[in-house]
Design an enzyme around this catalytic site. Structure first.
Site, PDB file in Angstrom:
ATOM      1  N   ASP A   7       0.548  -1.185  -0.265  1.00 51.63           N
ATOM      2  CA  ASP A   7      -0.133  -0.354  -0.006  1.00 51.63           C
ATOM      3  C   ASP A   7       1.065   1.111  -0.083  1.00 51.63           C
ATOM      4  O   ASP A   7       1.962   1.395   0.268  1.00 51.63           O
ATOM      5  CB  ASP A   7      -0.715   0.041   1.122  1.00 51.63           C
ATOM      6  CG  ASP A   7      -1.823   1.333   1.832  1.00 51.63           C
ATOM      7  OD1 ASP A   7      -2.754   1.400   0.772  1.00 51.63           O
ATOM      8  OD2 ASP A   7      -1.676   1.479   2.895  1.00 51.63           O
ATOM      9  N   ASP A   9      -0.549   4.960   0.675  1.00 49.96           N
ATOM     10  CA  ASP A   9      -0.724   6.281   1.958  1.00 49.96           C
ATOM     11  C   ASP A   9      -0.857   5.452   3.401  1.00 49.96           C
ATOM     12  O   ASP A   9      -1.100   4.264   3.686  1.00 49.96           O
ATOM     13  CB  ASP A   9      -2.363   6.581   2.112  1.00 49.96           C
ATOM     14  CG  ASP A   9      -2.277   7.427   0.887  1.00 49.96           C
ATOM     15  OD1 ASP A   9      -1.843   8.351   0.073  1.00 49.96           O
ATOM     16  OD2 ASP A   9      -3.512   7.308  -0.311  1.00 49.96           O
TER      17      ASP A   9
HETATM   18  C1  XBP Z   1      -5.458   5.974   0.842  1.00 51.22           C
HETATM   19  C2  XBP Z   1      -6.878   7.017   0.569  1.00 51.22           C
HETATM   20  C3  XBP Z   1      -6.892   8.116  -0.408  1.00 51.22           C
HETATM   21  C4  XBP Z   1      -5.786   9.586   0.019  1.00 51.22           C
HETATM   22  C5  XBP Z   1      -5.826  10.420  -1.117  1.00 51.22           C
HETATM   23  O1  XBP Z   1      -6.064   4.869   1.494  1.00 51.22           O
HETATM   24  O2  XBP Z   1      -8.186   6.711   1.278  1.00 51.22           O
HETATM   25  O3  XBP Z   1      -7.677   8.518  -0.813  1.00 51.22           O
HETATM   26  O4  XBP Z   1      -6.757   9.521   1.223  1.00 51.22           O
HETATM   27  O5  XBP Z   1      -5.316   9.836  -2.266  1.00 51.22           O
HETATM   28  P1  XBP Z   1      -5.476   3.444   1.138  1.00 51.22           P
HETATM   29  P2  XBP Z   1      -6.858  10.388  -3.274  1.00 51.22           P
HETATM   30  O6  XBP Z   1      -3.795   3.530   1.692  1.00 51.22           O
HETATM   31  O7  XBP Z   1      -6.114   2.521   1.836  1.00 51.22           O
HETATM   32  O8  XBP Z   1      -5.236   2.673   0.166  1.00 51.22           O
HETATM   33  O9  XBP Z   1      -7.024  11.524  -2.852  1.00 51.22           O
HETATM   34  O10 XBP Z   1      -5.946  10.282  -4.279  1.00 51.22           O
HETATM   35  O11 XBP Z   1      -8.223   9.392  -3.112  1.00 51.22           O
HETATM   36 MG    MG Z   2      -2.753   2.968   3.855  1.00 47.80          MG
END
Ligand code: XBP
Ligand code: MG
Length: 228
Positions: A7, A9
Site C-alpha cells: 500500500d 498512503d
Molecule cells: C488511501 C486513501 C486515499 C488518500 C488520498 O487509502 O484513502 O484517499 O487519502 O488519495 P489506502 P486520493 O492507503 O488504504 O490506499 O485523494 O488520490 O484518493
Molecule cells: Mg494506507
C-alpha cells in the site's frame, strides 16, 4: 515468496497528516471555502477511503446538496492532487523509516514489488518515482484502475493478476484496517505496519503487526507466508 504488494498512503510513506490533509486544506482555501480539517478530524475522515468519497461524505455531512457536490468535489480533488504533487516535488513527503532498506533487500532476494493503493494515479506515480526511483514497482494499481475502494479487494485482485501469481506466494503490506480487509479478501497474508492514525484499528486477521519497518526483513516476511 515471489512478490510483495505494498500500500502507499500510510505504508510506504506517511502521506496523510502532513500531505493529503494539508493539500485538502489549501484546496479549500484556494476555492474560497471555509472548511479546514485538523489532525484529529482528518483521522476520523480517513475511514472513508478515496479522496473524492471523503470529500462527498464530509460535505454531505455539512449539509451540501448532491448537485453542488457533484460540481465542486471533482474540482476540489483535482486541485488537492496538484497541491499534493507540489509537496512531493518539494521533498516534503519522505519514505517511512526502514522502507528503502526493506525494498532494496527484497529486490536483492529476487522478490518482485507491486503496489495496490486507492490513491489517484496523478500523484501516485510521481511520488513512487521521487521517493524510490522510477520503475521499482510493477504493476502499480491505483484508484483509477480500482474505482471500488478498499476494503473492497479489487486493487489486490488486479495486482495479483498483473503479477500473474497466486495469493499463496505473495505477501501484502498495509497500514490500516481497511487495507488489511482488502488484502485478506483477496486471499493474501497481510503484515500491518501501524502509524499514528492506525495504531488503534482492529487488526484481527493480520499475519503480523509491527509499528515500524525497521522490525521487518526478508526472512520475517518469508516466515509470515510459510505459516499463513
Ligand atoms: C488511501 C486513501 C486515499 C488518500 C488520498 O487509502 O484513502 O484517499 O487519502 O488519495 P489506502 P486520493 O492507503 O488504504 O490506499 O485523494 O488520490 O484518493
Ligand atoms: Mg494506507
Amino acid at each position: 515468496m515471489e512478490a510483495v504488494i505494498l500500500d502507499v498512503d500510510g505504508t510506504l510513506a506517511d502521506t496523510e497528516r502532513d500531505g493529503h490533509r494539508v493539500a485538502f486544506n489549501l484546496a479549500f482555501e484556494q476555492l474560497g471555502l471555509d472548511h479546514r480539517w485538523d489532525v484529529e478530524a482528518y483521522g476520523r475522515l480517513l475511514e472513508i477511503t478515496g479522496g473524492q468519497h471523503r470529500l462527498h461524505a464530509y460535505l454531505e455531512g455539512e449539509g451540501m446538496g448532491e448537485a453542488e457536490r457533484a460540481e465542486l468535489v471533482p474540482r476540489l480533488h483535482a486541485r488537492k492532487n496538484e497541491l499534493f504533487q507540489e509537496l512531493v516535488a518539494a521533498g516534503r513527503i519522505r519514505p517511512r523509516p526502514g522502507v528503502p532498506e526493506l525494498l532494496d533487500a527484497l529486490e536483492r532476494a529476487g522478490v518482485r514489488l507491486a503496489v495496490a493503493t486507492t490513491g489517484s494515479r496523478a500523484w501516485v506515480e510521481p511520488l513512487l518515482a521521487q521517493l524510490f526511483g522510477a520503475g521499482r514497482f510493477s504493476p502499480v494499481i491505483t484508484g483509477d484502475e480500482a474505482p471500488v475502494r478498499k476494503p473492497d479487494p479489487s486493487a489486490y485482485h488486479q495486482a495479483l493478476e498483473g503479477l500473474d501469481l497466486p495469493p499463496r506466494s505473495v505477501v501484502a503490506v498495509e497500514d490500516s484496517a481497511n487495507g488489511l480487509v482488502a488484502a485478506r479478501a483477496a486471499g493474501l497474508a497481510c503484515v500491518v505496519v501501524t502509524n499514528g492514525y492506525t495504531a488503534g484499528h482492529d487488526l484481527t486477521g493480520a499475519a503480523l503487526v509491527v509499528d515500524t519497518f525497521e522490525d521487518l526483513d526478508v526472512a520475517t516476511l518469508g516466515q509470515v507466508l510459510a505459516s499463513a
